[in-house]
Motif scaffolding. Structure first.
Motif, PDB file in Angstrom:
ATOM      1  N   ILE A  47       0.814  -1.220   0.000  1.00 56.02           N
ATOM      2  CA  ILE A  47       0.000   0.000   0.000  1.00 56.02           C
ATOM      3  C   ILE A  47       0.849   1.273   0.000  1.00 56.02           C
ATOM      4  O   ILE A  47       0.301   2.373  -0.039  1.00 56.02           O
ATOM      5  CB  ILE A  47      -0.963   0.027   1.207  1.00 56.02           C
ATOM      6  N   LYS A  48       2.153   1.117   0.050  1.00 56.45           N
ATOM      7  CA  LYS A  48       3.032   2.278   0.077  1.00 56.45           C
ATOM      8  C   LYS A  48       2.796   3.148  -1.162  1.00 56.45           C
ATOM      9  O   LYS A  48       2.819   2.670  -2.289  1.00 56.45           O
ATOM     10  CB  LYS A  48       4.494   1.828   0.111  1.00 56.45           C
ATOM     11  N   GLY A  49       2.530   4.414  -0.943  1.00 54.71           N
ATOM     12  CA  GLY A  49       2.332   5.348  -2.053  1.00 54.71           C
ATOM     13  C   GLY A  49       0.911   5.426  -2.580  1.00 54.71           C
ATOM     14  O   GLY A  49       0.607   6.270  -3.425  1.00 54.71           O
ATOM     15  N   ALA A  55     -10.218   7.607  -8.939  1.00 58.93           N
ATOM     16  CA  ALA A  55     -11.434   6.796  -9.018  1.00 58.93           C
ATOM     17  C   ALA A  55     -11.263   5.463  -8.292  1.00 58.93           C
ATOM     18  O   ALA A  55     -12.217   4.924  -7.723  1.00 58.93           O
ATOM     19  CB  ALA A  55     -11.802   6.543 -10.479  1.00 58.93           C
ATOM     20  N   ASP A  56     -10.053   4.908  -8.315  1.00 59.92           N
ATOM     21  CA  ASP A  56      -9.795   3.649  -7.624  1.00 59.92           C
ATOM     22  C   ASP A  56      -9.541   3.927  -6.148  1.00 59.92           C
ATOM     23  O   ASP A  56      -8.733   4.792  -5.792  1.00 59.92           O
ATOM     24  CB  ASP A  56      -8.585   2.936  -8.235  1.00 59.92           C
ATOM     25  N   LYS A  57     -10.218   3.162  -5.295  1.00 56.89           N
ATOM     26  CA  LYS A  57     -10.118   3.360  -3.849  1.00 56.89           C
ATOM     27  C   LYS A  57      -9.460   2.143  -3.203  1.00 56.89           C
ATOM     28  O   LYS A  57      -9.549   1.025  -3.709  1.00 56.89           O
ATOM     29  CB  LYS A  57     -11.503   3.590  -3.239  1.00 56.89           C
ATOM     30  N   PHE A  58      -8.837   2.393  -2.045  1.00 62.39           N
ATOM     31  CA  PHE A  58      -8.095   1.344  -1.367  1.00 62.39           C
ATOM     32  C   PHE A  58      -8.360   1.388   0.139  1.00 62.39           C
ATOM     33  O   PHE A  58      -8.666   2.441   0.699  1.00 62.39           O
ATOM     34  CB  PHE A  58      -6.590   1.502  -1.627  1.00 62.39           C
ATOM     35  N   LEU A  59      -8.185   0.233   0.759  1.00 60.00           N
ATOM     36  CA  LEU A  59      -8.414   0.099   2.191  1.00 60.00           C
ATOM     37  C   LEU A  59      -7.554  -1.054   2.684  1.00 60.00           C
ATOM     38  O   LEU A  59      -7.421  -2.068   1.991  1.00 60.00           O
ATOM     39  CB  LEU A  59      -9.904  -0.153   2.440  1.00 60.00           C
ATOM     40  N   ASP A  71      -8.450   2.436  19.822  1.00 63.06           N
ATOM     41  CA  ASP A  71      -7.052   2.149  20.156  1.00 63.06           C
ATOM     42  C   ASP A  71      -6.430   1.212  19.133  1.00 63.06           C
ATOM     43  O   ASP A  71      -5.267   1.364  18.751  1.00 63.06           O
ATOM     44  CB  ASP A  71      -6.956   1.517  21.548  1.00 63.06           C
ATOM     45  N   SER A  72      -7.196   0.217  18.690  1.00 66.94           N
ATOM     46  CA  SER A  72      -6.658  -0.770  17.744  1.00 66.94           C
ATOM     47  C   SER A  72      -6.366  -0.138  16.392  1.00 66.94           C
ATOM     48  O   SER A  72      -5.381  -0.487  15.730  1.00 66.94           O
ATOM     49  CB  SER A  72      -7.619  -1.946  17.589  1.00 66.94           C
ATOM     50  N   ARG A  73      -7.174   0.827  15.984  1.00 63.87           N
ATOM     51  CA  ARG A  73      -6.906   1.491  14.705  1.00 63.87           C
ATOM     52  C   ARG A  73      -5.639   2.330  14.783  1.00 63.87           C
ATOM     53  O   ARG A  73      -4.880   2.414  13.813  1.00 63.87           O
ATOM     54  CB  ARG A  73      -8.107   2.349  14.290  1.00 63.87           C
ATOM     55  N   GLU A  74      -5.395   2.936  15.938  1.00 64.85           N
ATOM     56  CA  GLU A  74      -4.142   3.669  16.116  1.00 64.85           C
ATOM     57  C   GLU A  74      -2.954   2.723  16.033  1.00 64.85           C
ATOM     58  O   GLU A  74      -1.931   3.035  15.413  1.00 64.85           O
ATOM     59  CB  GLU A  74      -4.150   4.402  17.463  1.00 64.85           C
ATOM     60  N   LEU A  75      -3.093   1.539  16.644  1.00 61.20           N
ATOM     61  CA  LEU A  75      -2.032   0.530  16.578  1.00 61.20           C
ATOM     62  C   LEU A  75      -1.811   0.078  15.140  1.00 61.20           C
ATOM     63  O   LEU A  75      -0.668  -0.057  14.672  1.00 61.20           O
ATOM     64  CB  LEU A  75      -2.387  -0.659  17.464  1.00 61.20           C
ATOM     65  N   ALA A  76      -2.921  -0.155  14.422  1.00 57.59           N
ATOM     66  CA  ALA A  76      -2.819  -0.610  13.036  1.00 57.59           C
ATOM     67  C   ALA A  76      -2.152   0.441  12.160  1.00 57.59           C
ATOM     68  O   ALA A  76      -1.312   0.128  11.307  1.00 57.59           O
ATOM     69  CB  ALA A  76      -4.210  -0.944  12.501  1.00 57.59           C
ATOM     70  N   LEU A  77      -2.519   1.706  12.356  1.00 60.84           N
ATOM     71  CA  LEU A  77      -1.893   2.793  11.592  1.00 60.84           C
ATOM     72  C   LEU A  77      -0.388   2.844  11.839  1.00 60.84           C
ATOM     73  O   LEU A  77       0.406   3.043  10.916  1.00 60.84           O
ATOM     74  CB  LEU A  77      -2.533   4.131  11.971  1.00 60.84           C
ATOM     75  N   SER A  78      -0.006   2.630  13.093  1.00 56.59           N
ATOM     76  CA  SER A  78       1.408   2.641  13.432  1.00 56.59           C
ATOM     77  C   SER A  78       2.136   1.479  12.762  1.00 56.59           C
ATOM     78  O   SER A  78       3.233   1.649  12.218  1.00 56.59           O
ATOM     79  CB  SER A  78       1.583   2.566  14.949  1.00 56.59           C
ATOM     80  N   PRO A  83      -0.206   5.097   6.472  1.00 56.12           N
ATOM     81  CA  PRO A  83      -0.379   5.261   5.018  1.00 56.12           C
ATOM     82  C   PRO A  83      -1.426   6.327   4.691  1.00 56.12           C
ATOM     83  O   PRO A  83      -2.108   6.851   5.585  1.00 56.12           O
ATOM     84  CB  PRO A  83      -0.855   3.878   4.577  1.00 56.12           C
ATOM     85  N   HIS A  84      -1.596   6.598   3.395  1.00 56.04           N
ATOM     86  CA  HIS A  84      -2.544   7.616   2.939  1.00 56.04           C
ATOM     87  C   HIS A  84      -3.881   7.012   2.524  1.00 56.04           C
ATOM     88  O   HIS A  84      -4.642   7.638   1.783  1.00 56.04           O
ATOM     89  CB  HIS A  84      -1.935   8.401   1.773  1.00 56.04           C
ATOM     90  N   ILE A  85      -4.170   5.794   2.997  1.00 59.57           N
ATOM     91  CA  ILE A  85      -5.463   5.159   2.737  1.00 59.57           C
ATOM     92  C   ILE A  85      -6.058   4.745   4.079  1.00 59.57           C
ATOM     93  O   ILE A  85      -5.329   4.628   5.068  1.00 59.57           O
ATOM     94  CB  ILE A  85      -5.334   3.938   1.799  1.00 59.57           C
ATOM     95  N   PRO A  86      -7.374   4.517   4.150  1.00 60.01           N
ATOM     96  CA  PRO A  86      -7.980   4.100   5.419  1.00 60.01           C
ATOM     97  C   PRO A  86      -7.440   2.753   5.876  1.00 60.01           C
ATOM     98  O   PRO A  86      -7.185   1.858   5.066  1.00 60.01           O
ATOM     99  CB  PRO A  86      -9.477   4.012   5.081  1.00 60.01           C
ATOM    100  N   VAL A  87      -7.281   2.615   7.180  1.00 59.03           N
ATOM    101  CA  VAL A  87      -6.808   1.367   7.786  1.00 59.03           C
ATOM    102  C   VAL A  87      -7.831   0.918   8.829  1.00 59.03           C
ATOM    103  O   VAL A  87      -8.251   1.715   9.674  1.00 59.03           O
ATOM    104  CB  VAL A  87      -5.436   1.550   8.452  1.00 59.03           C
ATOM    105  N   TYR A  88      -8.207  -0.346   8.743  1.00 61.25           N
ATOM    106  CA  TYR A  88      -9.127  -0.930   9.713  1.00 61.25           C
ATOM    107  C   TYR A  88      -8.486  -2.182  10.288  1.00 61.25           C
ATOM    108  O   TYR A  88      -7.467  -2.661   9.801  1.00 61.25           O
ATOM    109  CB  TYR A  88     -10.483  -1.241   9.063  1.00 61.25           C
ATOM    110  N   CYS A  89      -9.081  -2.685  11.355  1.00 61.50           N
ATOM    111  CA  CYS A  89      -8.473  -3.847  11.992  1.00 61.50           C
ATOM    112  C   CYS A  89      -9.532  -4.789  12.527  1.00 61.50           C
ATOM    113  O   CYS A  89     -10.671  -4.400  12.795  1.00 61.50           O
ATOM    114  CB  CYS A  89      -7.559  -3.396  13.128  1.00 61.50           C
ATOM    115  N   ALA A  90      -9.120  -6.042  12.654  1.00 58.56           N
ATOM    116  CA  ALA A  90      -9.932  -7.059  13.311  1.00 58.56           C
ATOM    117  C   ALA A  90      -9.359  -7.272  14.702  1.00 58.56           C
ATOM    118  O   ALA A  90      -8.151  -7.374  14.866  1.00 58.56           O
ATOM    119  CB  ALA A  90      -9.897  -8.359  12.511  1.00 58.56           C
ATOM    120  N   ILE A  91     -10.225  -7.325  15.699  1.00 59.51           N
ATOM    121  CA  ILE A  91      -9.788  -7.457  17.089  1.00 59.51           C
ATOM    122  C   ILE A  91     -10.198  -8.825  17.645  1.00 59.51           C
ATOM    123  O   ILE A  91     -11.375  -9.168  17.566  1.00 59.51           O
ATOM    124  CB  ILE A  91     -10.405  -6.362  17.975  1.00 59.51           C
TER     125      ILE A  91
END
Length: 255
Positions: A47-49, A55-59, A71-78, A83-91
């Motif tokens: 996902i770098k860059g 038009a194309d979206k990424f996650l 808190d988990s999303r902050e950990l995932a972002l770290s 990155p410059h796209i949304p980040v989500y996580c499974a807990i």
């Protein structure tokens, strides 16, 4: 208007299977491509860059072992170097989502004993080792066919029990320009402790959410535990919350 094309980056083949089935249940599978990589570092490189200005979206979706979704999303972002796209996580891991709709999970149980184990399972995000539990209770299946019961999950019920799943699906729906699941749909039927605990776990775990009559303050993490365990404190909180909500809604109706 041209529909957004969404690509989701996940940590491995199992993640891809689970996410695909959940998106099937949510009715958006055909609008999404899923790329499986081998671990967090591989996702980070993939996902770098990237960004979502075109038009194309990424996650990106990775595991993050924190009780609070925030808190988990902050950990995932770290972990992914912000990155410059949304980040989500499974807990705590993607396998926790196998237990989001516990009624449907029983359909995948390998035996009567496995069903009994599922009946005693806590909320998905409170399961210490979801992958281990899944290996014990679900039927063995050829690669690509495991966990097919997920295609039939009740999505409102599942997101009421798992705040990380709810956050992820809300992100997917937002990118695709589709209306998110109505909050009220989560509360149809009987309102149980799972719903209140899940709402509390959407907040940072250290957030002060309640002050008791003796002046003590309680954070979201502790109160979520009290609610799940059905303690007197948890019951008191739910009762007070519902009374305040009742009165506020009543005042709004009369204004």
């Amino acid at each position: 208007m041209k529909k957004a094309k969404l690509t989701i980056f996940v940590e491995g083949p199992t993640d891809k299977i689970i996410v695909r089935y959940i998106l099937d249940a949510a009715g958006v599978s055909e609008s999404v491509a899923i790329q499986a990589h081998l671990g967090v570092q591989a996702v980070r490189e993939a996902i770098k860059g990237l960004d979502n200005r075109g038009a194309d979206k990424f996650l990106a979706l990775i595991d993050a072992d924190e009780m609070s979704t925030a808190d988990s999303r902050e950990l995932a972002l770290s972990k992914l170097k912000h990155p410059h796209i949304p980040v989500y996580c499974a807990i705590p891991t993607i396998e926790a989502w196998l237990f989001a709709d516990i009624d449907k999970a029983r359909d995948g149980a390998r035996s009567a004993q496995a069903t009994k184990i599922l009946d005693r399972a806590p909320l998905p995000e409170s399961i210490p080792y979801p992958k281990v539990l899944a290996g014990h209770v679900f039927k063995k299946a050829p690669p690509g066919q495991a966990y097919s019961f997920l295609q039939g999950i009740d999505v409102p019920k599942a997101i009421a029990r798992s705040s990380s799943l709810r956050s992820f699906l809300a992100g997917v729906f937002e990118i695709l320009g589709r209306p998110a699941t109505d909050e009220a749909q989560q509360l149809t039927g009987s309102v149980n402790r799972d719903v209140f605990a899940t709402l509390l776990r959407e907040l940072p775990s250290s957030t002060v959410v309640w002050k008791t009559v003796d002046g003590s303050t309680i954070d979201a993490a502790r109160l979520a535990r009290e609610v799940v365990e059905g303690s007197d404190l948890g019951k008191q909180y739910i009762t007070e919350l519902l009374r305040i909500a009742r009165d506020m809604i009543g005042r709004k109706a009369r204004s």
